[in-house]
Design a protein around this motif. Sequence first.
Motif, short mmCIF file in Angstrom:
data_model
loop_
_atom_site.label_atom_id
_atom_site.label_comp_id
_atom_site.label_asym_id
_atom_site.label_seq_id
_atom_site.Cartn_x
_atom_site.Cartn_y
_atom_site.Cartn_z
N SER A 1 -9.78 -3.47 -17.39
CA SER A 1 -11.12 -3.77 -17.92
C SER A 1 -12.17 -3.74 -16.82
CB SER A 1 -11.12 -5.14 -18.61
OG SER A 1 -11.13 -6.19 -17.66
N LEU A 2 -11.73 -3.96 -15.58
CA LEU A 2 -12.66 -3.88 -14.45
C LEU A 2 -12.85 -2.46 -13.97
CD1 LEU A 2 -11.54 -7.02 -12.38
CD2 LEU A 2 -13.65 -6.76 -13.69
N GLY A 3 -12.11 -1.54 -14.57
CA GLY A 3 -12.31 -0.13 -14.23
C GLY A 3 -11.27 0.45 -13.30
N TYR A 4 -10.23 -0.32 -13.00
CA TYR A 4 -9.19 0.19 -12.13
C TYR A 4 -8.13 0.90 -12.95
CZ TYR A 4 -11.10 -2.62 -8.39
OH TYR A 4 -11.93 -3.16 -7.46
N GLY A 5 -7.65 1.99 -12.41
CA GLY A 5 -6.60 2.73 -13.08
C GLY A 5 -6.27 3.90 -12.23
N LYS A 6 -5.13 4.50 -12.44
CA LYS A 6 -4.69 5.58 -11.58
C LYS A 6 -5.66 6.74 -11.62
CE LYS A 6 -1.38 6.69 -8.80
NZ LYS A 6 -1.19 6.03 -7.55
N SER A 7 -6.33 6.94 -12.78
CA SER A 7 -7.25 8.07 -12.89
C SER A 7 -8.51 7.83 -12.08
CB SER A 7 -7.64 8.29 -14.34
OG SER A 7 -8.23 7.10 -14.86
N LEU B 1 5.45 -7.69 -7.79
CA LEU B 1 4.17 -7.61 -8.49
C LEU B 1 3.17 -6.79 -7.69
CD1 LEU B 1 2.27 -8.49 -10.74
CD2 LEU B 1 1.98 -10.69 -9.58
N ALA B 2 3.13 -7.02 -6.39
CA ALA B 2 2.20 -6.27 -5.54
C ALA B 2 2.53 -4.78 -5.56
CB ALA B 2 2.26 -6.81 -4.10
N ARG B 3 3.79 -4.50 -5.48
CA ARG B 3 4.21 -3.09 -5.49
C ARG B 3 3.77 -2.41 -6.78
NH1 ARG B 3 8.51 -0.18 -7.37
NH2 ARG B 3 8.99 1.68 -6.16
N ARG B 4 3.99 -3.09 -7.90
CA ARG B 4 3.62 -2.46 -9.18
C ARG B 4 2.10 -2.36 -9.33
NH1 ARG B 4 8.27 -5.30 -10.30
NH2 ARG B 4 7.16 -7.19 -10.95
N LEU B 5 1.37 -3.29 -8.76
CA LEU B 5 -0.10 -3.19 -8.81
C LEU B 5 -0.58 -1.97 -8.03
CD1 LEU B 5 -1.33 -6.89 -8.39
CD2 LEU B 5 -1.35 -5.49 -10.45
N VAL B 6 0.04 -1.71 -6.90
CA VAL B 6 -0.33 -0.53 -6.12
C VAL B 6 -0.02 0.74 -6.91
CG1 VAL B 6 0.15 0.80 -4.02
CG2 VAL B 6 -0.04 -1.68 -3.90
N LEU B 7 1.14 0.75 -7.57
CA LEU B 7 1.52 1.93 -8.35
C LEU B 7 0.55 2.14 -9.51
CD1 LEU B 7 5.41 1.47 -8.42
CD2 LEU B 7 4.15 3.33 -7.33
N ALA C 1 0.84 -1.20 0.00
CA ALA C 1 0.00 0.00 0.00
C ALA C 1 0.87 1.24 0.00
CB ALA C 1 -0.90 0.01 1.25
N HIS C 2 0.28 2.35 -0.39
CA HIS C 2 0.93 3.65 -0.21
C HIS C 2 0.94 3.96 1.28
CE1 HIS C 2 1.28 4.96 -4.38
NE2 HIS C 2 0.07 4.47 -4.60
N THR C 3 2.07 4.41 1.78
CA THR C 3 2.17 4.69 3.20
C THR C 3 2.74 6.08 3.44
OG1 THR C 3 4.31 3.58 3.22
CG2 THR C 3 2.42 2.30 3.94
N ARG C 4 2.42 6.60 4.60
CA ARG C 4 2.98 7.90 5.00
C ARG C 4 4.47 7.72 5.27
NH1 ARG C 4 -2.30 8.42 7.64
NH2 ARG C 4 -1.55 7.22 9.40
N PRO C 5 5.29 8.77 5.25
CA PRO C 5 4.90 10.16 5.03
C PRO C 5 4.94 10.62 3.57
CG PRO C 5 7.17 10.07 5.74
CD PRO C 5 6.68 8.64 5.68
N ASN C 6 5.66 9.83 2.73
CA ASN C 6 5.87 10.31 1.37
C ASN C 6 4.97 9.64 0.34
OD1 ASN C 6 8.03 11.94 2.21
ND2 ASN C 6 9.41 10.18 2.14
N ASN C 7 4.04 8.86 0.80
CA ASN C 7 3.14 8.13 -0.09
C ASN C 7 3.88 7.11 -0.96
OD1 ASN C 7 0.32 8.25 -0.10
ND2 ASN C 7 0.29 8.89 -2.23
N ASN C 8 5.05 6.71 -0.51
CA ASN C 8 5.75 5.64 -1.22
C ASN C 8 5.02 4.32 -0.97
OD1 ASN C 8 7.76 7.38 -2.07
ND2 ASN C 8 9.02 7.00 -0.24
N VAL C 9 5.30 3.34 -1.83
CA VAL C 9 4.66 2.04 -1.67
C VAL C 9 5.48 1.18 -0.72
CG1 VAL C 9 3.90 -0.04 -2.85
CG2 VAL C 9 3.71 2.17 -3.99
#
Lengths: 160, 152
Positions: B139-145, B100-106, B75-83
Amino acid sequence: MTQFVGQVDEKAEFPRESSSAISDSESSLLPMNSNSSTLPSPQFPVRQNHFSVLIKGNKTQIVVMSYEDHFQVIATQIGTMGTILYARKEEGVSMNPTFSVSVVFGKRDEPMLEACARQLIEKISLSGSSKPLVLSLGLKDHSTETLKGIISAVIHKGLW
Amino acid sequence: MMDSCEGARKGIEEVKLKEDGNVSAQYESCQLPITCFTEIANDASLHFQIIQFPKQIYVWVGYTSAKLGNLCAAAHTRPNNNVSITSLIGGTSDNTGSGLARRLVLKTGLNVILACNIPKNSPMIEAEAEKILVQKLNSLGYGKSRLEGTSV
């Protein structure tokens, strides 16, 4: 590619002739890349059972999954997986089996959560399986009543 | 006759306990979208299972078998929102699932719980699985936007 979307029937034992049954629930298919085969895919290897039940007035989503080497149970009222626990039967020579339960993610100061995992792993063991259990509990309260409700629902609908 | 009365009493007690469990007898359909599919890639089966929670996703990737594999959380974590990634069950500091998990979060901005049994030192399989998974999540609607990064 074989695809299921949305609801999977209770205790979905996918039949060998899976393509016709599965295609009824398929929506859009992913485009095949050049390395992917277009042969019919094997049936999905993970059995699962998912349902919703009202416990102490809180709608609880429960998913029970049977992997080759683990059971996984997810029970959530809060929209996340919550606290994740790992419970397993310990190898031993004693007639009475012993179990170990540990919190691997989330709240470590809620003994009722561990008690819930302990109950379920014992039930799994009594049913004849030695597979460990990964239990995720995302609950609004950790009262005895709620956890009894979870245990009861999972045992009733379990895949063991 | 006394034995049968005792047996009946025990049966009633057992039923009472079940009723006191405060579980409604009404089981309804689950509200969580669950997507399961299998791709054949390079003569091997890649199984995918995605459970969509409102604030999280659970993903299982199975390579030729239905073993759970290593479980990790990212997950993104404080303080810098890094994964940040942590291994929960199995695995070491460099197992396949972590990257893989890290890149999925990104890519998705979601908190991710990932179980993956792809063997170590299999970059091609990992890359293939990731490509398929990202396509499916899109395709399920997930994306950074769609989602902002959620801090823990």
